[in-house]
Design an enzyme around this catalytic site. Structure first.
Site, PDB file in Angstrom:
ATOM      1  N   PRO A   1       0.795  -1.196   0.000  1.00  0.00           N
ATOM      2  CA  PRO A   1       0.000   0.000   0.000  1.00  0.00           C
ATOM      3  C   PRO A   1       0.835   1.257   0.000  1.00  0.00           C
ATOM      4  CG  PRO A   1      -0.262  -1.260   2.014  1.00  0.00           C
ATOM      5  CD  PRO A   1       0.949  -1.712   1.327  1.00  0.00           C
ATOM      6  N   GLU A   2       0.476   2.104  -0.880  1.00  0.00           N
ATOM      7  CA  GLU A   2       1.026   3.449  -0.897  1.00  0.00           C
ATOM      8  C   GLU A   2      -0.144   4.355  -0.512  1.00  0.00           C
ATOM      9  OE1 GLU A   2       3.367   4.199  -4.469  1.00  0.00           O
ATOM     10  OE2 GLU A   2       3.468   2.058  -4.861  1.00  0.00           O
TER      11      GLU A   2
END
Length: 284
Positions: free
Chosen positions: A2-3
């Site tokens: 996840p960014e």
DNA sequence: CACTTGACCTGTCCGC
DNA sequence: TGCGGACAGGTCAAGT
């Protein structure tokens, strides 16, 4: 996984579903994943959910906060009581919970369960006082939030110039330069800005910094619209994948034709990370 | 000091 | 089918 966009998707999803619920029970299946005293949050109510960079925060009504970092493979999956099948929390896309990647389980006052799954065990959850959140050094040192109104190319330029000799793609992944940009969106932003990811920061012009700021904002926003990027792990708070990568310009497209000029997309390693670009379009 | 590499973990995929 | 190696959305620490 996840960014910024993926964490933002989860944050928005959880916001409407768990605000006001109280935490009845916490099962810690992998002790290293959970830092702090889980008993400190039992019985308390979730009053606010926020995101800073790639960190998700859940503030509680007893003065404590739960901070979550999903790192590479973390998931936060909520299963409401009406989705339990035969007594087991079950979702269409993610199957029966818990699974072999489940590290922590929260149970809420309405009997819904929130599963923290994390195949690689890099992610963490920590309990700290809300008043201490602002003193956490990993939050203090973060650069500006690229989707906030105040974010502009001048600030981006000033922060990037602290890493003059680094390749631009490596520099924009530094969380102290700009918060929340990771390996996918660094490649995508360079493509939108028509800048070769290997180009040293020192070689960039003001026009380049401007288009880079624009490219960062555009790729992040587009990804949020598509529900984030799901390569192997990412799912949202109800277990659904995101579809940004179906429309990505370069990330994960080595050898495939550039969507603009049909030149095959190149893949190289920068600072040990896979980096994708169009050798024709990205000519700065 | 600035930058690169290895470590942290588990799993999958690809070539031999 | 098995086995080894590369690779995977992130960040630290250690090494050059």
């Amino acid at each position: 996984m996840p960014e910024l966009p993926e964490v933002e998707v989860i944050k928005r999803g959880l916001d409407s579903k768990i605000i006001g619920l109280s935490i009845q029970q916490i099962d810690i299946l992998n002790p290293k994943t959970f830092q702090g005293d889980s008993k400190a949050v039992l019985g308390s109510k979730i009053i606010k959910i926020w995101r800073r960079a790639k960190v998700l925060g859940m503030d509680l009504d007893n003065g404590f906060s739960l901070l979550v970092h999903l790192k590479m493979s973390g998931q936060l999956v909520l299963v409401a009581k009406d989705r339990f099948i035969g007594g087991h929390p079950t979702l269409d896309m993610t199957g029966v919970m818990p699974n072999k990647s489940t590290r922590v389980i929260f149970e809420f006052s309405n009997e819904a369960k929130l599963f923290f799954n994390d195949q690689r065990k890099f992610g963490w959850i920590k309990v700290i006082k809300i008043l201490e959140v602002k003193n956490q050094k990993f939050l203090q040192s973060l650069g500006p939030e690229p989707l906030e109104r105040g974010f502009g190319w001048e600030a981006l330029k000033a922060n990037l110039l602290r890493h003059k000799s680094q390749p631009i793609k490596v520099a924009i992944m530094d969380q102290e330069v700009v918060a929340g940009v990771g390996n996918i969106y660094a490649s995508e932003a360079c493509f939108l800005a028509k800048i070769n990811p290997k180009t040293k920061v020192s070689a960039l012009t003001d026009a380049n910094f401007q288009s880079l700021a624009k490219g960062i904002i555009e790729s992040l926003n587009k990804s949020i619209d598509y529900g984030g990027s799901s390569k192997a792990h990412f799912v949202n708070e109800v277990g659904e994948k995101g579809y940004y990568l179906v429309f990505a310009n370069v990330y994960g497209r080595a050898g495939q034709p550039c969507l603009k000029c049909h030149t095959p997309i190149s893949k190289i390693a920068l600072a040990g990370r896979g980096t994708y670009f169009c050798p024709h379009c990205q000519n700065v």
